[in-house]
Design a protein around this motif. Structure first.
Motif, short mmCIF file in Angstrom:
data_model
loop_
_atom_site.label_atom_id
_atom_site.label_comp_id
_atom_site.label_asym_id
_atom_site.label_seq_id
_atom_site.Cartn_x
_atom_site.Cartn_y
_atom_site.Cartn_z
N PHE A 1 -1.00 7.58 7.95
CA PHE A 1 -0.90 6.29 8.63
C PHE A 1 0.00 6.49 9.85
CE2 PHE A 1 0.25 1.77 9.06
CZ PHE A 1 -0.93 1.14 8.69
N LEU B 1 0.04 5.29 0.50
CA LEU B 1 -1.04 6.20 0.87
C LEU B 1 -0.58 7.65 0.73
CD1 LEU B 1 -2.21 4.40 4.15
CD2 LEU B 1 -3.09 4.10 1.83
N ILE C 1 -11.82 1.92 -0.38
CA ILE C 1 -11.41 1.31 0.88
C ILE C 1 -12.60 0.59 1.52
CG2 ILE C 1 -10.68 1.81 3.25
CD1 ILE C 1 -8.90 4.01 2.12
N LEU D 1 0.84 -1.20 0.00
CA LEU D 1 0.00 0.00 0.00
C LEU D 1 0.87 1.25 0.00
CD1 LEU D 1 -2.82 -0.77 2.62
CD2 LEU D 1 -3.06 -0.60 0.14
N ILE E 1 -5.60 10.89 1.90
CA ILE E 1 -6.23 9.96 2.85
C ILE E 1 -6.52 10.68 4.16
CG2 ILE E 1 -5.85 7.86 4.20
CD1 ILE E 1 -6.43 7.40 1.21
N ALA F 1 -7.73 3.51 6.68
CA ALA F 1 -6.52 3.02 6.04
C ALA F 1 -5.78 2.05 6.96
CB ALA F 1 -5.61 4.19 5.67
#
Length: 530
Positions: free
Chosen positions: A241, A206, A321, A204, A210, A219
Motif C-alpha cells: 500500500f 495487508l 477483493i 485493513l 498483496i 488494495a
C-alpha cells in the motif's frame, strides 16, 4: 530414446525456467552440460548469495526460478538465505547434485546420504528419485509444488542419472500443466461480503502477498471505498500500500500488545495476504481488543491453520477483493482521498560529527531517484527513518528480508535488477548485513547490472544494540564492526564505488544514471528501528 538430461532441459524450457542461478560443484556438471540455447546461467560465488539473487529475481518476476546447488556442503551454505525465501513465499526450485548411486550408500566423498532430510522442514517438498527414469517426473513435481505452495522445493539427483535413458514414458512429462483456482464459493463469498460491509469500523491489514500477486492498486481501491485505515502486516517484506497515503497507518509493530492497541475501537480486522501475525519482540497482552473480531483471507493454508485467533478463509485474496469492490460499487464510505492529499514527508533529521542522519540519505533517495525505483532494503536499524522519509506509491517498490536473516539485501538487489532491467533498482544496505552477501557484487559487475548500492556505514550492528537494550544486555560483546571500507571491497569485485561525505554530494551522485553497478558509501549516525 532421449536422455534424462534432454527431457529435463526440454521440460524446464517449456515451463520458462531458463535462468539458472548456481555455484557448481563436481556433482552438478553433468546436469549443466549441454544447456540448450536460450538458457542463462547466473554464477554466484557463494550459495547464500545464489539463493538471495534467485529470491529477488523470482519475487520481481512473480515466476518460479531454478537454482542449482552442490550436494550437502553447497545446500547447507544456502540454508540461511533460504529462510528468507520461505518467509516471503518465493517459488524457488532447487536441483542439487548427488554422488553416483553406487557411491551414496558407502558414503563416498560428496555423497549426501539423506538429502531430502537436510532441507526439511524449510522447503515445502523435497525428494531424491528412486531411479533415473523418475527424474523428469520428480523435477516436474518440484516445479509444480513450488508454484502451488509458493515455497522453495528441493530435488537431489545422482549425477549418473542425467545420462540415463529416460524410458518410453519419459516424454509424457513435457505436456504437463497444473493450474489452481481458489475463488471462494458463492455462499462463502456472500458471507465474506456481508461480514465486511456490515462492520461499522473495519480496519485493513495487508501482507506482502498483496504486492506479490499484483494487487497493490486493487488494495488501494478497496481501502478508499471502505474508508478504512490500513496497516501493513508486521515483519513486512513487500509494501502492499502507498506509505504516504492518508489511510495508511504504517507497519504494525511486531508484538502482541502493541498490535492489539492499534486495533482499539475497530469491530472488524480484515487481514488480506498475511499471516496472523509474525510477532518478534515478546510483548504479551490480549490478541485483540474487546469487541474486535479478526477475519483472515490467505492462500497459505499453513498460515491459516497456525493463527492463534480469529477466523480464516483459505482463498485467493484477489478474488475476495474483487467481490468486495463489486459489492461496494463506486461509492466511498469514508472521506475522499485523492492522490494530492498524500502526506508530505517531514524535514529530515540532521546528522552530526561528520555523519549523515539516515533520514538525510533517504530524503535524497526520495528526491533524486525516479518514482518507479525498486528498493531492496537491508538496514534494519534505520527502518523508522526509512518510513519517515520515503514516498513509495507503486507496486514492486520495496523488498526486505522476510525472515529477518541477514544476507538477502545485496544478492536480492542483484536479482531484482536482473529481473527488471528497465526499472531503476537501489539496494539500501547496512554495513553489518553487507558482509553476508558481499560476493553478489562480483555477479553484478560481470553482468553489468544497472544497480545502485547505497551502503550505510555506522560501524556497528545497530539493530542488535537496540535489541540489547530491550533485553537488558547492553554490554554484549561482538556488536561493533570497525575498520571496514566497502569502496575498496567493491572495487576489488569490479564495482565502481565512491565514499560521499555530505548531503549535496550524495544528491549529485544519486542524480546520475548508472550504466552498470555502483556502490555509494555513506557514514551515518546510529539510529534505532523504532
Amino acid at each position: 530414446m532421449a536422455s534424462v538430461r534432454h527431457v529435463s532441459h526440454e521440460f524446464l524450457a517449456r515451463q520458462g525456467l531458463t535462468t539458472v542461478f548456481g555455484n557448481p560443484g563436481s556433482n552438478e556438471l553433468p546436469f549443466l552440460a549441454g544447456l540448450p540455447d536460450g538458457f542463462r546461467y547466473v554464477l554466484g560465488l557463494h550459495e547464500g548469495a545464489v539463493v538471495g539473487m534467485a529470491d529477488g529475481y523470482a519475487q520481481a518476476t512473480g515466476r518460479p526460478v531454478l537454482v542449482n546447488l552442490h550436494a550437502a556442503s553447497g545446500s547447507g551454505n544456502a540454508m540461511g538465505a533460504l529462510t528468507n525465501a520461505v518467509a516471503s513465499r518465493t517459488p524457488i526450485v532447487i536441483v542439487a547434485g548427488q554422488q553416483v548411486r553406487p557411491a551414496v550408500g558407502p558414503e563416498a566423498n560428496l555423497a549426501n546420504v539423506d538429502a531430502p532430510s537436510l532441507m526439511k522442514p524449510l522447503v515445502g517438498w523435497a525428494a531424491e528419485p528412486a531411479c533415473a527414469q523418475d527424474v523428469p517426473r520428480a523435477l516436474a513435481q518440484a516445479v509444480f509444488e513450488a508454484e502451488l505452495q509458493r515455497r522453495p522445493t528441493y530435488l537431489s539427483v545422482p549425477y549418473d542419472d542425467w545420462a540415463a535413458d529416460a524410458g518410453e514414458n519419459g516424454l509424457a512429462v513435457l505436456d504437463r500443466s497444473v493450474r489452481r483456482g481458489s475463488a471462494p464459493g458463492a455462499e462463502l463469498g456472500r458471507d465474506l461480503v456481508e461480514r465486511v460491509t456490515a462492520a461499522e469500523r473495519p480496519a485493513l491489514v495487508l501482507g506482502g502477498d498483496i504486492d506479490t500477486a499484483g494487487l497493490f492498486d486493487d488494495a488501494v481501491r478497496l481501502a478508499e471505498r471502505l474508508g478504512s485505515p490500513v496497516w501493513a502486516a508486521p515483519s513486512q517484506f513487500r509494501l502492499p500500500f502507498p506509505n504516504r497515503h492518508p489511510l495508511f497507518r504504517g507497519v504494525l509493530p511486531a508484538g502482541i500488545k502493541p498490535i492489539s492497541d492499534a486495533f482499539e475501537g475497530h469491530d472488524l480486522v480484515l487481514v488480506l495476504g498475511a499471516p496472523v501475525f509474525r510477532y518478534h519482540e515478546y510483548l504479551p497482552g490480549r490478541y485483540l481488543p474487546e469487541g474486535s473480531r479478526l477475519l483472515q483471507v490467505t492462500e497459505d493454508a499453513s498460515a491459516a491453520a497456525r493463527a492463534p485467533m480469529g477466523e480464516a478463509v483459505v482463498a485467493d485474496p484477489g478474488a475476495v477483493i474483487g467481490l468486495l469492490l463489486e459489492a461496494l460499487g463506486e461509492g466511498v464510505r469514508g472521506a475522499p482521498v485523492p492522490g494530492e492529499d498524500y502526506r508530505p514527508a517531514p524535514a529530515p533529521a540532521a546528522g552530526e560529527g561528520g555523519r549523515l542522519h539516515p533520514e538525510e540519505v533517504f530524503a535524497a533517495l526520495r528526491d533524486e531517484q525516479p518514482q518507479d525505483t525498486s528498493y531492496v532494503v537491508e538496514s534494519t536499524s534505520t527502518s523508522a527513518a526509512w518510513w519517515r522519509q520515503m514516498d513509495l506509491r507503486r507496486p514492486g517498490s520495496y523488498y526486505f528480508p522476510a525472515a529477518g536473516g541477514l544476507g538477502f539485501g545485496l544478492p536480492g538487489a542483484v536479482g531484482v535488477a536482473l529481473a527488471q532491467p528497465d526499472r531503476p533498482v537501489v539496494g539500501v544496505i547496512g554495513d553489518g548485513s553487507a558482509n553476508y552477501g558481499i560476493t553478489a557484487l562480483w555477479t553484478a559487475a560481470q553482468l553489468r547490472v544497472p544497480l545502485t548500492v547505497v551502503l550505510l556505514r555506522n560501524g556497528t550492528y545497530g539493530a542488535l544494540r537496540w535489541f540489547g537494550g530491550l533485553l537488558g544486555v547492553p554490554d554484549a560483546p561482538g556488536l561493533d564492526i570497525p575498520g571496514l571500507d566497502f569502496t575498496r571491497i567493491a572495487e576489488g569485485y569490479g564495482v565502481r564505488s565512491r565514499h560521499v561525505t555530505g548531503v549535496e554530494e550524495l544528491r549529485a551522485v544519486l542524480a546520475e544514471q548508472p550504466d552498470g553497478p555502483r556502490l555509494v558509501q555513506v557514514d551515518t549516525a546510529l539510529t534505532t528501528p523504532h
